[in-house]
Structure formats: structure tokens, C-alpha cells
Design a protein around this motif. Structure first.
Motif, PDB file in Angstrom:
ATOM      1  N   ARG A 111      67.519 -26.791  40.177  1.00 41.62           N
ATOM      2  CA  ARG A 111      68.803 -26.392  40.414  1.00 41.62           C
ATOM      3  C   ARG A 111      69.529 -26.356  39.803  1.00 41.62           C
ATOM      4  NH1 ARG A 111      66.452 -26.486  45.390  1.00 41.62           N
ATOM      5  NH2 ARG A 111      65.815 -24.496  46.964  1.00 41.62           N
ATOM      6  N   ASP A 112      70.269 -26.013  39.010  1.00 44.50           N
ATOM      7  CA  ASP A 112      71.737 -25.724  38.045  1.00 44.50           C
ATOM      8  C   ASP A 112      72.436 -24.292  38.602  1.00 44.50           C
ATOM      9  OD1 ASP A 112      70.850 -28.250  36.442  1.00 44.50           O
ATOM     10  OD2 ASP A 112      69.255 -26.818  35.455  1.00 44.50           O
ATOM     11  N   ARG A 113      74.022 -25.279  38.962  1.00 47.14           N
ATOM     12  CA  ARG A 113      74.710 -24.427  38.197  1.00 47.14           C
ATOM     13  C   ARG A 113      75.830 -24.755  37.177  1.00 47.14           C
ATOM     14  NH1 ARG A 113      76.270 -22.243  43.853  1.00 47.14           N
ATOM     15  NH2 ARG A 113      78.816 -22.413  42.674  1.00 47.14           N
ATOM     16  N   ALA A 114      76.213 -23.800  36.361  1.00 44.26           N
ATOM     17  CA  ALA A 114      76.498 -24.205  34.829  1.00 44.26           C
ATOM     18  C   ALA A 114      76.717 -22.703  34.033  1.00 44.26           C
ATOM     19  CB  ALA A 114      75.783 -26.037  33.982  1.00 44.26           C
ATOM     20  N   HIS A 115      77.648 -22.613  33.524  1.00 44.36           N
ATOM     21  CA  HIS A 115      77.883 -21.711  32.125  1.00 44.36           C
ATOM     22  C   HIS A 115      77.866 -20.599  33.122  1.00 44.36           C
ATOM     23  CE1 HIS A 115      76.191 -24.121  29.178  1.00 44.36           C
ATOM     24  NE2 HIS A 115      74.986 -24.979  29.806  1.00 44.36           N
ATOM     25  N   GLY A 116      78.789 -20.912  33.894  1.00 44.67           N
ATOM     26  CA  GLY A 116      79.080 -19.826  34.479  1.00 44.67           C
ATOM     27  C   GLY A 116      78.521 -18.708  35.408  1.00 44.67           C
ATOM     28  N   ARG A 117      76.920 -19.320  35.838  1.00 48.68           N
ATOM     29  CA  ARG A 117      76.029 -18.352  36.242  1.00 48.68           C
ATOM     30  C   ARG A 117      74.822 -20.194  37.353  1.00 48.68           C
ATOM     31  NH1 ARG A 117      71.031 -17.688  31.701  1.00 48.68           N
ATOM     32  NH2 ARG A 117      70.620 -19.313  31.193  1.00 48.68           N
ATOM     33  N   ALA A 118      74.548 -19.852  38.478  1.00 47.98           N
ATOM     34  CA  ALA A 118      73.555 -20.815  39.506  1.00 47.98           C
ATOM     35  C   ALA A 118      72.213 -20.052  38.560  1.00 47.98           C
ATOM     36  CB  ALA A 118      73.698 -19.905  40.693  1.00 47.98           C
ATOM     37  N   GLU A 119      71.901 -20.907  38.752  1.00 49.73           N
ATOM     38  CA  GLU A 119      69.656 -21.178  38.296  1.00 49.73           C
ATOM     39  C   GLU A 119      68.869 -21.754  38.986  1.00 49.73           C
ATOM     40  OE1 GLU A 119      66.631 -21.145  34.340  1.00 49.73           O
ATOM     41  OE2 GLU A 119      69.128 -21.704  34.143  1.00 49.73           O
ATOM     42  N   PRO A 176      75.155 -14.524  38.349  1.00 48.97           N
ATOM     43  CA  PRO A 176      76.641 -15.075  37.671  1.00 48.97           C
ATOM     44  C   PRO A 176      77.094 -15.579  38.871  1.00 48.97           C
ATOM     45  CG  PRO A 176      76.490 -12.545  37.793  1.00 48.97           C
ATOM     46  CD  PRO A 176      74.915 -12.756  38.548  1.00 48.97           C
ATOM     47  N   LEU A 177      77.790 -16.670  38.458  1.00 49.24           N
ATOM     48  CA  LEU A 177      79.151 -17.621  39.968  1.00 49.24           C
ATOM     49  C   LEU A 177      80.498 -16.219  39.729  1.00 49.24           C
ATOM     50  CD1 LEU A 177      78.659 -21.089  38.587  1.00 49.24           C
ATOM     51  CD2 LEU A 177      77.518 -19.388  40.699  1.00 49.24           C
ATOM     52  N   SER A 178      80.972 -15.414  39.327  1.00 46.15           N
ATOM     53  CA  SER A 178      81.701 -14.316  39.952  1.00 46.15           C
ATOM     54  C   SER A 178      81.454 -13.088  39.503  1.00 46.15           C
ATOM     55  CB  SER A 178      83.137 -15.077  39.254  1.00 46.15           C
ATOM     56  OG  SER A 178      82.954 -14.977  37.812  1.00 46.15           O
ATOM     57  N   GLY A 179      82.510 -11.970  39.721  1.00 48.07           N
ATOM     58  CA  GLY A 179      82.093 -11.092  39.625  1.00 48.07           C
ATOM     59  C   GLY A 179      81.474 -10.004  40.127  1.00 48.07           C
ATOM     60  N   LYS A 180      81.515  -9.403  39.919  1.00 41.12           N
ATOM     61  CA  LYS A 180      80.745  -7.680  41.394  1.00 41.12           C
ATOM     62  C   LYS A 180      79.288  -8.323  41.284  1.00 41.12           C
ATOM     63  CE  LYS A 180      79.985  -3.926  37.298  1.00 41.12           C
ATOM     64  NZ  LYS A 180      80.049  -2.824  37.308  1.00 41.12           N
ATOM     65  N   ASN A 181      78.048  -8.943  40.043  1.00 37.75           N
ATOM     66  CA  ASN A 181      77.435  -8.909  40.241  1.00 37.75           C
ATOM     67  C   ASN A 181      76.873 -10.600  40.663  1.00 37.75           C
ATOM     68  OD1 ASN A 181      75.844  -6.611  40.186  1.00 37.75           O
ATOM     69  ND2 ASN A 181      76.583  -7.045  37.532  1.00 37.75           N
ATOM     70  N   SER A 182      77.688 -11.214  41.549  1.00 44.92           N
ATOM     71  CA  SER A 182      77.969 -12.797  42.248  1.00 44.92           C
ATOM     72  C   SER A 182      76.680 -12.600  42.622  1.00 44.92           C
ATOM     73  CB  SER A 182      78.643 -13.025  41.833  1.00 44.92           C
ATOM     74  OG  SER A 182      79.589 -12.435  43.453  1.00 44.92           O
ATOM     75  N   LYS A 183      76.325 -11.540  43.839  1.00 41.48           N
ATOM     76  CA  LYS A 183      74.882 -11.830  44.911  1.00 41.48           C
ATOM     77  C   LYS A 183      74.127 -11.741  44.224  1.00 41.48           C
ATOM     78  CE  LYS A 183      78.750 -12.124  48.729  1.00 41.48           C
ATOM     79  NZ  LYS A 183      79.136 -11.329  50.589  1.00 41.48           N
ATOM     80  N   LYS A 184      73.733 -10.589  42.917  1.00 38.79           N
ATOM     81  CA  LYS A 184      72.775  -9.921  42.513  1.00 38.79           C
ATOM     82  C   LYS A 184      72.135 -11.403  41.362  1.00 38.79           C
ATOM     83  CE  LYS A 184      70.915  -6.051  40.851  1.00 38.79           C
ATOM     84  NZ  LYS A 184      71.211  -4.759  40.226  1.00 38.79           N
ATOM     85  N   TRP A 185      70.485 -11.739  42.703  1.00 36.98           N
ATOM     86  CA  TRP A 185      69.393 -13.075  41.454  1.00 36.98           C
ATOM     87  C   TRP A 185      68.938 -11.430  40.672  1.00 36.98           C
ATOM     88  CZ3 TRP A 185      69.740 -17.639  42.075  1.00 36.98           C
ATOM     89  CH2 TRP A 185      69.997 -18.426  43.086  1.00 36.98           C
TER      90      TRP A 185
END
Length: 390
Positions: free
Chosen positions: A245-253, A282-291
Motif C-alpha cells: 500500500r502506498d499514499r504518494a503523488h496525490g493518490r492511494a494505491e 485520488p486523495l482529494s477531489g470528487k473522485n476521492s472515494k472511487k477506486w
């Protein structure tokens, strides 16, 4: 008259070698490499020895020079102490001297010499495996008259980020037939070669096995039969071997690796098939909960005893270092795609000098190539100090 080597070593570089010998070890080797590249010019009328021209060019590129003009300007602006350190006497080479000499240089010889130097400097420790990424890059600025730009295939050491070799891909062919030509220049015994989907070729696997090397290859739909065979393996029945798991560059992966060790891999010398499922949001924005989900397949000749699941995941992900640590750096730090020299070997030789500068800076511990170029540009003596200690 055939090209003459620049040996016996030019007195200017000989002076540097004498000084560098005092540093101990093999630190004089880079200067010896530059002194040994064959000179393409007829001997009559030569005013500046090739070793001097190449040493000045490498110093200038270490200071951020992006063109023949910039190399000549750096040489003209160098202080007398730096020129004395280089052993330069009399008139300096002008822009036309740099341009004509570098355009006619034997690019294969330069790449082979620089690659041999890099291999020696980055030899793995006993028991460790060298991991090498192979990928190509087009020099877009060299395109002309409807013809595509020159395309170069390079090999990069994963651990050190240095270039171990480079070859020219002719306009009428592609990277596939140049794969063995590139790797023939490198000691592959025990190494792992990472390749993108273009190189998922049976001949490549046989070649690497013959060199006592291993492969880890991404498989995509350009090999429909192999891709379908890998996708059809019983992945649902196989437990995850590694999860990262990573959280970097404005996204979770989240990356999940599964490994199939049966006999249905369907590729020469294959020991394991891999499935990597990547989920990102993405960690922010309207799609932040969409994988979003991407499934990738790969194949390797490494056995379960030769590489752990975590190591396989690291090697597979590390392949893209060649994009981040070489191709992107040449474009960002050197603006390579806008370098519009098209004549003879000029485009490739300048790319080779950039590769060499990047390798030098990585081996001297520079984390940011852009910052290192600015550092070397501020004081003319710094590039010379760097190559003397490399």
C-alpha cells in the motif's frame, strides 16, 4: 585514412590521470575511457586532441550544457585554473570543432566505453544479482523531412540508476532485433532483465538463458495467445503472495501480487507467472472515494527459491525507473526532445554524453540531477573535480 585512437594519451589528459592516480583505487578510469575513444578525424591538421574535446564536453554537460554551442560557451567561459587543470594550452576548441568532431564520433565506441566503465563501477556484491531495465526512447527533435526521430535502446541498472549500454535502433527496424545487440555488451551472468511487453519474445527468453541470465517480462495483448493463457490461469484459487500500500503523488494505491507456479505458463524457461492487481484512487477531489482497477500479468524465469514475492514485486515495479531516472531526466533537465541536431551521429552522441553525465552524478551521490547541474554550473571547476573523483 581510418579513424585513429586518441592514444597515446594526450598530455592534457595524462596530467589529469597522474593527479587522479593519487586518489587511489580506480578513480582514474573515466579519464582513461575518454582517452581511449577512437578519433574519427584524419591526423593531418588536428589542432585539438579528441581526449581534450571529450573531457571539455563531459564537463560542460555536467554543468547543464544542452547543445554544441553551449558546450563551446562553457569552454570559453572556464577560468584559467580549470583550463590549466585540464592541461589546455593555446586556443580553445570552437563551436564548429565540437560540432564536427562529435557528429562524426564513433557513437558505438563511446557508448561501449562508457557502458564498460559504468559496469565496473556498479559491479554487484558477491551473491547479489544485478537487475537491468531495457527500454527505448525516441529523440523527437532529430526528426526531419517526414522521417521519425532517432530511436535509442538503453539498459539501466535498477539499483544505481546508471546507464550500462545504449544502441541505435535503425529507422527500418524496431527494438526487438536490437535486444541481443545491446545486452551482448553487458556481463549478464546471474542478472535479471526487466522488459516491457514489446520484448515478450521467445527468442529473447532463449537468448537470456544462454547468457545464464533471468527475465521478468510484462505481458500485454500484443502477445494475445500468451496473454490469454496467463489470464486463464486459476487466479481466484491462488492466495495473495504480497500486498503493498502506498499514499504518494496525490493518490492511494494498493497492489496485490499472486504467483502461479504450475507448468502452464507457456513460455521458454518460465518458472512463475504473476498477476498484479493495482487499485488506485485520488486523495482529494470528487473522485476521492472511487477506486480504479488495473490487472497486469508478467512472467519470470526466477524460481521461488531465487526471489521472494516481495522481491518480485520490487523488481517488477523497478522496471519503470528507466522512465523516471533516465528518459524523464533527459527531457526535463536537458530538454532533449527540443534538441534539433539531425546530422550524422550528433543526436546519439549528445544523448550518450547526457547518459554519462547522469551516471556520473548518480555515482557521486547526487539525489537531484537538476540541482546537481545547477551546482556544477555555478563554478567552472566543479565538473572537473567531479570527474576527477569518479
Amino acid at each position: 585514412m581510418p579513424a585513429a585512437p586518441s592514444s597515446p594519451i594526450d598530455p592534457a589528459v595524462g596530467q589529469l590521470l597522474t593527479a587522479a592516480d593519487g586518489l587511489g583505487g580506480n578513480r582514474a578510469l573515466l579519464l582513461q575511457v575518454l582517452a581511449a575513444v577512437p578519433d574519427p578525424r584524419a591526423r593531418r591538421g588536428v589542432r585539438h586532441r579528441l581526449a581534450v574535446i571529450l573531457t571539455l564536453a563531459v564537463c560542460a554537460v555536467l554543468a547543464g550544457a544542452r547543445s554544441f554551442v553551449a558546450i563551446a560557451e562553457w569552454a570559453a567561459d572556464a577560468d584559467q585554473a580549470t583550463l590549466d587543470g585540464l592541461g589546455v594550452t593555446g586556443l580553445l576548441p570552437c563551436e564548429s570543432t565540437f560540432r564536427r568532431t562529435l557528429q562524426n564520433l564513433d557513437a558505438d565506441a563511446l557508448d561501449d566505453a562508457a557502458g564498460a566503465w559504468a559496469q565496473q563501477r556498479t559491479a554487484p556484491a558477491p551473491g547479489a544479482r544485478r537487475v537491468i531495465a531495457v527500454d527505448g526512447k525516441t529523440l523527437r527533435g532529430s526528426a526531419a523531412a517526414g522521417q521519425p526521430g532517432r530511436h535509442l535502446l538503453a539498459a539501466l541498472d535498477h539499483a544505481c540508476g546508471v546507464v550500462l549500454g545504449q544502441v541505435d535502433v535503425e529507422a527500418k527496424t524496431n527494438e526487438i532485433p536490437m535486444f541481443a545487440t545491446l545486452l551482448d555488451r553487458i556481463d549478464l551472468a546471474g542478472a535479471v532483465i526487466t522488459e516491457d511487453a514489446m520484448h515478450a519474445q521467445r527468442a529473447h527468453a532463449e537468448y537470456l538463458a544462454g547468457q545464464h541470465a533471468h527475465y521478468l517480462i510484462t505481458v500485454k495483448r500484443n502477445q494475445p495467445g500468451l496473454h490469454a493463457q496467463l489470464a486463464g490461469l486459476p487466479w481466484r484459487q491462488i492466495p495473495a503472495a504480497d500486498i503493498q500500500r502506498d499514499r504518494a503523488h496525490g493518490r492511494a494505491e494498493r497492489r496485490t501480487l499472486k504467483i502461479y507456479r504450475g507448468r502452464r505458463a507457456g513460455f521458454p524457461h518460465a518458472a512463475q507467472a504473476l498477476q498484479i492487481v493495482r487499485r488506485r484512487r485520488p486523495l482529494s477531489g470528487k473522485n476521492s472515494k472511487k477506486w480504479s482497477t488495473e490487472t497486469v500479468y508478467a512472467i519470470t524465469s526466477l524460481t521461488v527459491t531465487q526471489a521472494s514475492p516481495a522481491r518480485l514485486a520490487s523488481i517488477l515495479r523497478g522496471h519503470w525507473l528507466i522512465e523516471d531516472r533516465l528518459h524523464w531526466v533527459r527531457d526535463f533537465a536537458y530538454d532533449e526532445d527540443r534538441f534539433q541536431v539531425r546530422t550524422r551521429n550528433g543526436p546519439r552522441v549528445m544523448a550518450s554524453l547526457r547518459n554519462l553525465a547522469i551516471s556520473i552524478l548518480r555515482l557521486t551521490g547526487q539525489a537531484s540531477i537538476a540541482a546537481a547541474l545547477r551546482h556544477h554550473a555555478r563554478r567552472p571547476y566543479r565538473p572537473l573535480q567531479t570527474i576527477m573523483n569518479c
